[in-house]
Design an enzyme around this catalytic site. Structure first.
Site, PDB file in Angstrom:
ATOM      1  N   HIS A 241      -1.587  35.902  -4.776  1.00  0.00           N
ATOM      2  CA  HIS A 241      -2.091  35.314  -3.524  1.00  0.00           C
ATOM      3  C   HIS A 241      -2.914  36.354  -2.758  1.00  0.00           C
ATOM      4  O   HIS A 241      -3.987  36.057  -2.231  1.00  0.00           O
ATOM      5  CB  HIS A 241      -0.923  34.873  -2.627  1.00  0.00           C
ATOM      6  CG  HIS A 241      -0.108  33.734  -3.161  1.00  0.00           C
ATOM      7  ND1 HIS A 241       1.263  33.800  -3.312  1.00  0.00           N
ATOM      8  CD2 HIS A 241      -0.461  32.482  -3.580  1.00  0.00           C
ATOM      9  CE1 HIS A 241       1.724  32.650  -3.782  1.00  0.00           C
ATOM     10  NE2 HIS A 241       0.698  31.836  -3.958  1.00  0.00           N
TER      11      HIS A 241
ATOM     12  N   SER B 225       4.621  31.769  -8.183  1.00  0.00           N
ATOM     13  CA  SER B 225       5.811  31.991  -7.362  1.00  0.00           C
ATOM     14  C   SER B 225       7.067  31.534  -8.098  1.00  0.00           C
ATOM     15  O   SER B 225       8.114  32.184  -8.022  1.00  0.00           O
ATOM     16  CB  SER B 225       5.688  31.226  -6.039  1.00  0.00           C
ATOM     17  OG  SER B 225       4.603  31.713  -5.297  1.00  0.00           O
TER      18      SER B 225
HETATM   19  P1  ADP Z   1       0.930  25.190  -4.113  1.00  0.00           P
HETATM   20  O1  ADP Z   1       2.285  24.563  -4.010  1.00  0.00           O
HETATM   21  O2  ADP Z   1      -0.048  24.642  -3.126  1.00  0.00           O
HETATM   22  O3  ADP Z   1       0.362  25.257  -5.484  1.00  0.00           O
HETATM   23  P2  ADP Z   1       1.223  28.059  -4.370  1.00  0.00           P
HETATM   24  O4  ADP Z   1       1.755  29.032  -3.391  1.00  0.00           O
HETATM   25  O5  ADP Z   1       1.890  27.958  -5.686  1.00  0.00           O
HETATM   26  O6  ADP Z   1       1.189  26.676  -3.595  1.00  0.00           O
HETATM   27  O7  ADP Z   1      -0.322  28.357  -4.619  1.00  0.00           O
HETATM   28  C1  ADP Z   1      -1.235  28.359  -3.565  1.00  0.00           C
HETATM   29  C2  ADP Z   1      -2.613  28.637  -4.111  1.00  0.00           C
HETATM   30  O8  ADP Z   1      -2.640  29.963  -4.599  1.00  0.00           O
HETATM   31  C3  ADP Z   1      -3.022  27.734  -5.274  1.00  0.00           C
HETATM   32  O9  ADP Z   1      -4.409  27.494  -5.191  1.00  0.00           O
HETATM   33  C4  ADP Z   1      -2.725  28.558  -6.488  1.00  0.00           C
HETATM   34  O10 ADP Z   1      -3.602  28.255  -7.555  1.00  0.00           O
HETATM   35  C5  ADP Z   1      -3.037  29.941  -5.952  1.00  0.00           C
HETATM   36  N1  ADP Z   1      -2.270  30.942  -6.670  1.00  0.00           N
HETATM   37  C6  ADP Z   1      -0.948  31.008  -6.900  1.00  0.00           C
HETATM   38  N2  ADP Z   1      -0.614  32.079  -7.634  1.00  0.00           N
HETATM   39  C7  ADP Z   1      -1.785  32.706  -7.888  1.00  0.00           C
HETATM   40  C8  ADP Z   1      -2.150  33.864  -8.635  1.00  0.00           C
HETATM   41  N3  ADP Z   1      -1.257  34.558  -9.317  1.00  0.00           N
HETATM   42  N4  ADP Z   1      -3.440  34.215  -8.649  1.00  0.00           N
HETATM   43  C9  ADP Z   1      -4.364  33.473  -8.010  1.00  0.00           C
HETATM   44  N5  ADP Z   1      -4.113  32.379  -7.321  1.00  0.00           N
HETATM   45  C10 ADP Z   1      -2.843  31.991  -7.258  1.00  0.00           C
END
Ligand code: ADP
Length: 168
Positions: free
Chosen positions: A18, A129
């Site tokens: 993130h 996550s």
């Molecule tokens: P959601 O439930 O909306 O998917 P997340 O916290 O899992 O929430 O992800 C939020 C955003 O961050 C999404 O666009 C996801 O693709 C991106 N994201 C999550 N992990 C990573 C990562 N390791 N690298 C890049 N982007 C990520």
């Protein structure tokens, strides 16, 4: 006028993936609003307030980043904050289908708002996550994958859950 992007997500917990994405977006946008959502379809380990608090602590040094929690329609939140874009991450092809659907639905509702997708550094492209929660709860090493603050909070949270017999 400042170019603002809203970065929505569950952030349960925030990872270095993130943060990598936010840093990339800061080279394109003037300001980023990290919008922490309560996703009813995902059972969260951290409460909404805990996730918002963690992100605020981790990102507080940069005054171009703001962290807020929200519920409701994302495009309304984006509009209210005078943002021009929704920022999301694309890690692998598997992310694409859901993101494509969301981007087109959001565009249908507010055509002036664009969805922008960035790819993280390859070292974070396999990171999610949910994987962090799973690996950590099984005793695996997550050093370098999450901020130290998140690691210590995971320790506290999972210890407490184990004591209460609540671990998934
Ligand atoms: P959601 O439930 O909306 O998917 P997340 O916290 O899992 O929430 O992800 C939020 C955003 O961050 C999404 O666009 C996801 O693709 C991106 N994201 C999550 N992990 C990573 C990562 N390791 N690298 C890049 N982007 C990520």
């Amino acid at each position: 006028m400042d170019k603002i992007a809203v970065y929505p997500g569950s952030f349960d917990p925030p990872t270095n993936g993130h943060i990598d994405l936010i840093n990339r977006a800061l080279t394109i946008f003037d300001r980023i609003i990290v919008a922490v959502i309560d996703n009813p379809s995902k059972r969260a380990l951290f409460t909404l307030q805990e996730r918002e608090g963690l992100l605020k602590e981790i990102l507080s040094e940069n005054n171009r980043i703001k962290v807020e929690s929200f519920s409701g329609l994302l495009v309304d939140f984006v509009d209210e904050h005078k943002a021009i874009a929704i920022l999301r991450g694309l890690r692998a092809v598997s992310d694409f289908e859901y993101e494509f659907q969301m981007a087109l639905m959001n565009r249908r509702m507010k055509p002036q708002i664009n969805s922008v997708y960035l790819m993280p550094s390859t070292e974070f492209s396999y990171l999610s996550s949910s994987l962090i929660r799973e690996i950590f709860s099984l005793g695996g090493c997550i050093d370098g994958l999450v901020p130290d603050r998140v690691k210590s909070e995971l320790g506290r949270k999972l210890n407490r859950n184990q004591l209460n017999g609540n671990v998934d």
